[in-house]
Every structure is written in structure tokens, then in C-alpha cells.
Design an enzyme around this catalytic site. Structure first.
Site, short mmCIF file in Angstrom:
data_model
loop_
_atom_site.label_atom_id
_atom_site.label_comp_id
_atom_site.label_asym_id
_atom_site.label_seq_id
_atom_site.Cartn_x
_atom_site.Cartn_y
_atom_site.Cartn_z
N HIS A 37 0.88 -1.17 0.00
CA HIS A 37 0.00 0.00 0.00
C HIS A 37 0.92 1.22 0.00
O HIS A 37 1.93 1.25 0.73
CB HIS A 37 -0.89 0.02 1.24
CG HIS A 37 -1.49 1.38 1.54
ND1 HIS A 37 -2.56 1.87 0.85
CD2 HIS A 37 -1.13 2.32 2.45
CE1 HIS A 37 -2.85 3.08 1.32
NE2 HIS A 37 -2.00 3.37 2.30
N CYS A 107 -4.74 2.24 -4.56
CA CYS A 107 -3.93 3.29 -3.96
C CYS A 107 -2.63 3.52 -4.73
O CYS A 107 -2.14 4.64 -4.80
CB CYS A 107 -3.61 2.94 -2.51
SG CYS A 107 -2.72 1.37 -2.34
#
Length: 530
Positions: A37, A107
Site C-alpha cells: 500500500h 492506492c
């Protein structure tokens, strides 16, 4: 004096906190280092995208804790207020909560796009490509891997999306809410403190400036002023150690915007507001009649009509709009290209056009085309110069023309300001008087733009050389005034320009008596030479 840009960093998190490396061979049949992430940290704030849309927070304050790794992406000179407008536009168009997709729109795609916008940098390719490398068939296993490693009552970000493994108890929710309220209150207090410190620091700078003026004039400073000046540095020094808060940066950006507006009143740009968007769109529609368009391309034409003719906001222009513009500029007929550029010249007068321009960060279709100005037909050159002149109608779009972040174009580095400079020089020195009119207007706009000195470091001499060549031709008063005014500004921006004027000529003083406004600019130039 060069000014530093804002640092841009990439925060990389392993959602499994190292367990993926240990357990992935048994569960996935292959080893992976982590499940990634990412977030972009700029202006002392962390920005990321997930199932809840675009979110920002204090760097490293998410439930994921400290990042696994931090990579420096570079520096950005994008004004803070413009960046906020850009993020808001992404949040209402491309990166809405409903658009989140674990495989195709997560993301990491957000981080890649924002990094490109801020400083032309890329995030590591293996992070963006991880979903493709794992293949769709492995994602159920990957989800099982995450479930086996994460506590059942923990709320976690799964590749940017918020996921609850089990419903939290009411007591836990109440406590969590209270903690969040306390955190927000603390952040607001920190923002107010930082804002106050920033205000005190600005007062100090103003007082220092007054002290220098008094000293240069040979006057002494009153004791109470000296005491006030000595009382302020502690706040400024504290601010420099901690770094400005987002609130302070926003305040500073607003002040710079107000300064620019005041400067604009003194140095209004030369723009061409008599262009009619409705008429130009009709010409484009007629030019497109003999051209086969896909359904997506017809959609882009409809979007342009909504924006330019019906007056809708820039949100109506989809993500593929500028890619469509690039295809027309590369493969359309001359009539199509000219009509399209004139439509863009009309659109350039809109105050939200910068949000459209930022979509070009990936393909650079507009400025790659602009850089080929010397190969274009005369009508195309006219339409291109008109479009670029009109971009100076608004602060944010004019700043876009002067960005210094580079990309590769046919094996050579190119930037916005480099492409703008080439158009300036080519048009200013054209034998076509109409094109020279547009070129000197664009040169004037660039020179009188309030920008960081670093922007002009590499192009001042090139622009000044073109202006000196223009003076050799003894142009009419309007073009002469634009030329000497631009030359006066470039002489202020770069110490090389006065030397260039003195060595190459012609002597600006030879044009005295043309008009009072020309004489005024000549006086400014001669002060720099002496």
C-alpha cells in the site's frame, strides 16, 4: 535567489508487516516480499486512495503505523493551492469512492498519478504491477493470506481500502470515536499554533526588510522596533525546525495568490478575449465531418461542447479527453488541428482550465505538439500561439506553462517551460507579422509573470537573445514596447542578460523617444547594465 521546492516522498507499507514473505510460499505457491500500500507525502501531509476515496492525514498516522520504507521522489514547485484544487478534482472525478478497484484502480495507481503531477516521478514499477503479477486467480488466495495473518478484530487498509473482518463492539466504537475526536482537536490546535508562528515569521521578515531599507538610507532604527524584531525570531526558528503545517502552507499560498493578483493589476497579461467558443466549436464540428470517430471520441466531442458551449465545469471532460486531443493533433487534418487549437484558446479563458491541463501530465500531448512549432503550418502556429497567450488569463494555467519537471521526448529531455520558450522564440522572430504579434504578446506574458527565479535560470539568455534580434529589426512601437519590457524583466531575473545586452546590442538607448512607455522600460534596462 533560488527558492527550494516542497519535498515529495512515497510511503510504502507492507500490509502483512513481513508475514507475506514467510507464509506466501505455502499459501500462494510463490514468495512475495510484501503486499503493498502506498501514499504520497507532500506539504507535511500524507495522501492516499482507498474504498473511502482520497484521504489525507498526518504522515505515518494511519492504523498501519510506520511505513515499511520511505522513498524520496523529488521536489515540487506546484503551488499548494493549485495542488489542493488538483486533489479535489481527482476526488470528484477519477478517484471517487465507487471507482476503487483492488486490481485496476487502487492506492498505488493514485500514488503514481500524483507523483507524476507533482514532480514527474514514478513509483516503483513492481508495486503498481503487483496485482497483474499475482494474476486474478491468486487474489482469493491472497485474501486468505491476509485473513490468516491479521487479527480478527482489527480494522485494516487492504491495498488502500478499508476492510472490517468482524463487527466491532459498541464500547470499542465509542472509545475509537473519542480517540479520533481528540486526535482531530489536537491537529486543529497544532494547525493554529503553526499558523500563528507563520504569521509571526512573516512579520519578522517584513521588519527585517524595513531595517535594511533604513540602514541603506543611513537612518537609525527606533529602539522599540529593534526590540520587537528581536522578540520574533524564536517563533520563526521554531517553525523552521518543525516545518510549516498544511494550514500555514494554505495561508502562504493564498497570500502568494493575492500578491500575484495585485501584480497582475500592475502588469496585466496580453490575452485575446474576442474569440467565440461557440463559433469555434461549430468550425471544429464541421472539420470533423469527414473523419471517422470511435464512440469514445464522439463522447469527447460531446464533452467539449458541454464545457465550451454550454458552460459546464471542467468535470464534464473525462479522463480520456486530452488523449483524444493528442490523437487529433497527431492524426487529424490541418483544418481539424487549427479548429481544435482555437477551441482550446477559447477554453483557456476559463478559470478552471488548469484542471483540464493537469490531465496531460501523463501523455504531454499539448506541449509535445507545441515543441514542434517550427514544423507546423502557419495557421497552426497562429492557433497554437493564441492558445498559449490566453492561458495567461488565469494564474494557475499560466504557471502550468512554466513548470520545470522534465520528461523524455524522442530521446531528449523536455519540460513545459522549454516548450513554451521554443514557441516564444519562434513566433517572436517570425517574418509573419501576425505571428510576431502573438509571439511578442506571449514573450511579454512570460517575462512579466511572477515566478520563482529558478524557473528562468536556463531560458533567460535564450529569450533575451530573441528579443535583441527583434530590436535589430526596429519593430513598430507596440512590439518594441513588449520587447523592451520583457528584456527589462529578464535583466532582473538573470545577471547574464545585462552582460548580453552590453556585448551584443543593439543599444536600447537608441530607441529613446519612441514613446514614454518605451523610454520607461529602457531606463530600467540601463540601470541593470550599469
Amino acid at each position: 535567489m533560488n527558492e527550494q521546492g516542497a519535498s515529495v516522498e512515497l510511503y510504502i507499507y507492507d500490509l502483512t508487516k513481513g508475514l507475506a514473505s514467510l507464509l506466501s510460499p505455502a499459501i500462494l505457491g510463490r514468495q512475495i516480499e510484501g503486499v503493498w500500500h502506498t501514499a504520497v507525502v507532500v506539504y507535511q501531509t500524507e495522501y492516499f486512495f482507498g474504498a473511502g476515496g482520497i484521504t489525507n492525514c498526518t504522515p505515518g498516522s494511519t492504523q498501519l503505523g510506520a511505513p515499511y520504507r520511505v522513498e524520496r521522489l523529488g521536489e515540487t514547485f506546484v503551488p499548494y493551492q493549485m495542488f489542493l484544487e488538483y486533489i479535489h478534482a481527482l476526488g470528484t472525478t477519477t478517484y471517487t469512492p465507487s471507482s476503487y478497484n483492488l486490481l485496476e484502480h487502487n492506492c498505488n495507481h493514485f500514488s503514481e498519478e500524483v507523483a507524476q503531477f507533482l514532480c514527474g516521478a514514478h513509483i516503483p514499477k513492481h508495486i503498481v504491477a503487483q496485482p497483474e503479477e499475482l494474476l486474478p486467480s491468486a487474489h482469493s488466495a491472497l485474501q486468505g493470506l491476509l485473513d490468516s495473518m491479521l487479527p480478527r478484530q482489527q480494522t485494516v487498509y487492504t491495498n488502500g481500502g478499508l476492510r472490517h473482518n468482524r463487527q466491532d463492539s459498541p464500547d470499542y466504537l465509542t472509545l475509537n470515536t473519542q480517540i479520533e475526536e481528540a486526535r482531530v482537536a489536537s491537529q486543529e490546535l497544532d494547525a493554529r499554533r503553526s499558523s500563528l508562528a507563520e504569521k509571526l515569521a512573516r512579520k519578522q521578515r517584513r521588519r527585517d526588510k524595513r531595517r535594511r531599507k533604513l540602514r541603506d538610507a543611513g537612518d537609525s532604527e527606533p529602539d522599540d522596533m529593534a526590540e520587537a524584531v528581536e522578540a520574533v525570531p524564536s517563533a520563526g526558528e521554531e517553525l523552521s525546525r518543525a516545518g510549516p503545517s498544511s494550514a500555514a502552507l494554505a495561508l502562504d499560498a493564498d497570500e502568494r495568490r493575492q500578491d500575484e493578483l495585485r501584480k497582475r493589476e500592475r502588469d496585466p497579461p496580453i490575452v485575446y478575449t474576442d474569440i467565440d467558443g461557440m463559433q469555434e466549436f461549430e468550425k471544429l464540428s464541421k472539420a470533423l465531418e469527414g473523419m471517422e470517430l470511435t464512440a469514445e471520441e464522439r463522447q469527447s466531442v460531446d464533452e467539449l461542447q458541454q464545457y465550451l458551449v454550454q458552460g459546464e465545469g471542467s468535470w464534464v471532460l473525462g479522463d480520456d479527453f486530452l488523449a483524444f486531443v493528442g490523437r487529433l493533433l497527431a492524426g487529424g487534418s490541418e483544418a481539424v488541428r487549427v479548429a481544435l487549437l482555437r477551441c482550446l484558446a477559447a477554453a483557456a479563458l476559463r478559470d478552471d482550465v488548469s484542471l483540464v491541463l493537469h490531465q496531460d501530465r501523463r501523455h504531454h500531448a499539448l506541449l509535445n505538439y507545441a515543441h514542434s512549432v517550427d514544423t507546423l503550418s502557419a495557421p497552426e502556429q497562429h492557433a497554437l500561439a493564441l492558445f498559449m497567450c490566453n492561458l495567461f488569463e488565469n494564474i494557475s494555467s499560466s504557471e502550468w506553462l512554466l513548470y520545470i519537471s522534465e520528461w523524455d521526448h524522442n530521446g531528449q529531455p523536455l519540460s513545459n517551460i522549454r516548450a513554451t520558450t521554443k514557441v516564444c522564440v519562434h513566433c517572436t522572430l517570425s517574418s509573419d507579422l501576425e505571428l510576431r504579434e502573438l509571439g511578442t504578446a506571449l514573450m511579454h506574458n512570460v517575462a512579466t509573470k511572477e515566478v520563482k527565479t529558478v524557473v528562468f535560470d536556463e531560458v533567460c539568455v535564450e529569450l533575451a537573445m530573441a528579443l535583441l534580434q527583434l530590436l535589430q529589426w526596429a519593430p513598430a512601437e507596440e512590439q518594441l514596447w513588449r520587447g523592451v519590457r520583457a528584456l527589462a524583466r529578464f535583466a532582473q531575473h538573470s545577471s547574464d542578460v545585462p552582460q548580453l545586452i552590453a556585448m551584443i546590442g543593439p543599444d536600447p538607448a537608441a530607441f529613446r523617444g519612441t514613446s514614454p512607455r518605451v523610454d520607461e522600460q529602457i531606463d530600467l534596462i540601463m540601470k541593470q547594465i550599469k
